[in-house]
Design a protein around this motif. Structure first.
Motif, PDB file in Angstrom:
ATOM      1  N   ASP A  84      12.374 -14.526  -8.059  1.00  0.00           N
ATOM      2  CA  ASP A  84      11.788 -13.488  -7.212  1.00  0.00           C
ATOM      3  C   ASP A  84      12.671 -13.208  -6.013  1.00  0.00           C
ATOM      4  N   ALA A  85      12.521 -12.024  -5.451  1.00  0.00           N
ATOM      5  CA  ALA A  85      13.335 -11.594  -4.314  1.00  0.00           C
ATOM      6  C   ALA A  85      12.909 -12.257  -3.015  1.00  0.00           C
ATOM      7  N   GLU A  86      11.611 -12.463  -2.831  1.00  0.00           N
ATOM      8  CA  GLU A  86      11.114 -12.979  -1.558  1.00  0.00           C
ATOM      9  C   GLU A  86      11.709 -14.349  -1.229  1.00  0.00           C
ATOM     10  N   TRP A 120      17.150 -13.978 -14.558  1.00  0.00           N
ATOM     11  CA  TRP A 120      16.653 -13.813 -13.188  1.00  0.00           C
ATOM     12  C   TRP A 120      17.569 -12.888 -12.387  1.00  0.00           C
ATOM     13  N   ASN A 123      17.339  -9.150 -13.572  1.00  0.00           N
ATOM     14  CA  ASN A 123      16.053  -8.508 -13.289  1.00  0.00           C
ATOM     15  C   ASN A 123      16.152  -7.733 -11.969  1.00  0.00           C
ATOM     16  N   LYS A 124      15.941  -6.444 -11.999  1.00  0.00           N
ATOM     17  CA  LYS A 124      16.136  -5.628 -10.799  1.00  0.00           C
ATOM     18  C   LYS A 124      15.167  -5.995  -9.684  1.00  0.00           C
ATOM     19  N   ASN A 125      14.055  -6.650 -10.029  1.00  0.00           N
ATOM     20  CA  ASN A 125      13.092  -7.080  -9.009  1.00  0.00           C
ATOM     21  C   ASN A 125      13.249  -8.558  -8.651  1.00  0.00           C
ATOM     22  N   GLY A 126      14.316  -9.181  -9.149  1.00  0.00           N
ATOM     23  CA  GLY A 126      14.531 -10.602  -8.910  1.00  0.00           C
ATOM     24  C   GLY A 126      15.370 -10.862  -7.679  1.00  0.00           C
ATOM     25  N   GLN A 129      17.766  -8.366  -5.749  1.00  0.00           N
ATOM     26  CA  GLN A 129      17.213  -7.341  -4.862  1.00  0.00           C
ATOM     27  C   GLN A 129      17.357  -7.786  -3.409  1.00  0.00           C
ATOM     28  N   GLU A 133      19.861  -6.284  -0.433  1.00  0.00           N
ATOM     29  CA  GLU A 133      19.329  -5.902   0.876  1.00  0.00           C
ATOM     30  C   GLU A 133      20.100  -6.598   1.993  1.00  0.00           C
TER      31      GLU A 133
END
Length: 376
Positions: A84-86, A120, A123-126, A129, A133
């Motif tokens: 995950d990105a977070e 992972w 994955n564009k949302n992984g 991302q 940023e």
């Protein structure tokens, strides 16, 4: 000290980089080691979130004030991939705080070792991302990855075109990743070689036989010259425990030209000795024997046997063999005694090796204390 362009990053790095895994006794030792590295011409420090207190010690050195301003040396840290990105975003910010800097020149995704890790990353949302940023925010200037992966995963990671550099294993005694060197160079990626002194064979404490075979070079010089004579390679990691351990490796920091006839003779001698001693038991590392039903990393086990038998490199081979079953995806595979003699590998071996017998011999030679990574 010589300097080379780190691929499309366009950073010009010293051909030796200061790896920060081992100078971790305290912040004073870290500061002194960094200062010694700077005085010898090193301009690149490489660490990772997982290297104990390394990031904090480097951050303390930056805060105390180094002889080289922050804008005049390059800093790389590495963070493991996350689904995950977070999580990745939080970890980037934590690393920057520990390092006491507003940005890192290079961020490596640390350990794209499996197909799952690669998914992972893709994955564009992984995790990428958050990395992208951070690039937009100026916290990260260049993005690459480090890997202990099998070659197919390594090549697939390079082919994502998400990265501008790669940190990988490649040495005289381990040339399996040559296709990755070639592909990365084609894509103008910076190429960083991980731990050539230690993972390359514990060449700082070589056996007498290897020392004799490498004359007039030392085994350490032999491996460094093998790597530095390849202009596609930008920089080699050197991981001192203290400032004094920088002296010996950096004696070859200006020796980056083509191999000399005397050096070529050393490599011929090493190859001839291996062929003579191993004879028809030599594993040439074609990897055709895989997959193994018992998940034994047959080529790596037999590579370690090759080194132990041909060059008396038993200490190194035992050290690496002990990592099997103890280091997860960083050094995958079961020990050789898991062989059930099923025979699946035999018809696939182009050299007709008696693989079950060789695996048994490997385990008898190399079994010892279980190993683990320095930082888990």
């Amino acid at each position: 000290m010589q300097y080379r362009r780190f691929g499309q990053t366009n950073l010009h790095l010293s051909v030796f980089s200061l790896g920060a895994m081992r100078y971790l006794a305290d912040s004073k030792n870290a500061y002194q080691t960094i200062e010694k590295a700077f005085s010898l011409g090193i301009n690149h420090i490489e660490t990772a979130r997982g290297y104990g207190k390394s990031e904090e010690y480097i951050g303390e050195a930056i805060k105390t004030g180094l002889s080289v301003p922050r804008s005049q040396f390059y800093l790389m840290t590495k963070i493991s991939p996350t689904p995950d990105a977070e999580t990745m975003g939080q970890q980037i910010n934590e690393s920057l705080q520990r390092l006491n800097t507003d940005y890192v020149d290079c961020l490596g995704i640390h350990g794209i070792n499996t197909a799952e890790h690669l998914e992972w990353v893709k994955n564009k949302n992984g995790c990428m991302q958050a990395v992208q940023e951070a690039v937009k925010d100026g916290k990260v200037r260049h993005v690459g990855f480090s890997t202990h992966a099998p070659l197919d995963v390594l090549l697939a990671a390079i082919n994502t075109d998400l990265f501008t550099f790669v940190n990988l294993h490649y040495y005289y005694f381990f040339q399996r990743n040559l296709p990755a060197i070639e592909l990365a160079a084609q894509k103008d990626m910076g190429i960083f070689i991980i731990s050539p002194a230690d993972k390359g064979g514990r060449l700082y404490t070589p056996p007498d036989k290897l020392r004799e075979l490498c004359q007039p070079l030392t085994p350490l010089e032999m491996n460094y010259r093998f790597l530095l004579s390849d202009s596609r390679i930008t920089t080699l990691s050197v991981g001192p425990a203290n400032p004094a351990e920088l002296i010996e490796p950096l004696k070859v920091a200006d020796s980056v030209g083509e191999l000399t006839p005397a050096e070529i003779n050393v490599f011929h001698r090493l190859e001839q000795e291996q062929n003579t001693v191993l004879g028809t038991d030599k594993c040439s590392q074609c990897f055709a024997c895989l997959p193994c039903p018992e998940n034994i990393n047959i080529p790596e086990a037999l590579r370690l046997r090759n080194l132990a038998v041909a060059y008396d490199m038993e200490d190194f081979s035992k050290y690496r063999y002990g990592m099997f079953e103890n280091a997860g995806h960083w050094f995958p595979g079961m020990k050789a005694n898991r062989c059930t003699e099923c025979g699946d590998c035999l018809p696939r071996c182009p050299e007709n090796l008696a693989i079950p017998d060789l695996l048994k011999d490997t385990h008898e030679r190399l079994q010892g204390n279980a190993g683990r990574r320095l930082w888990g």
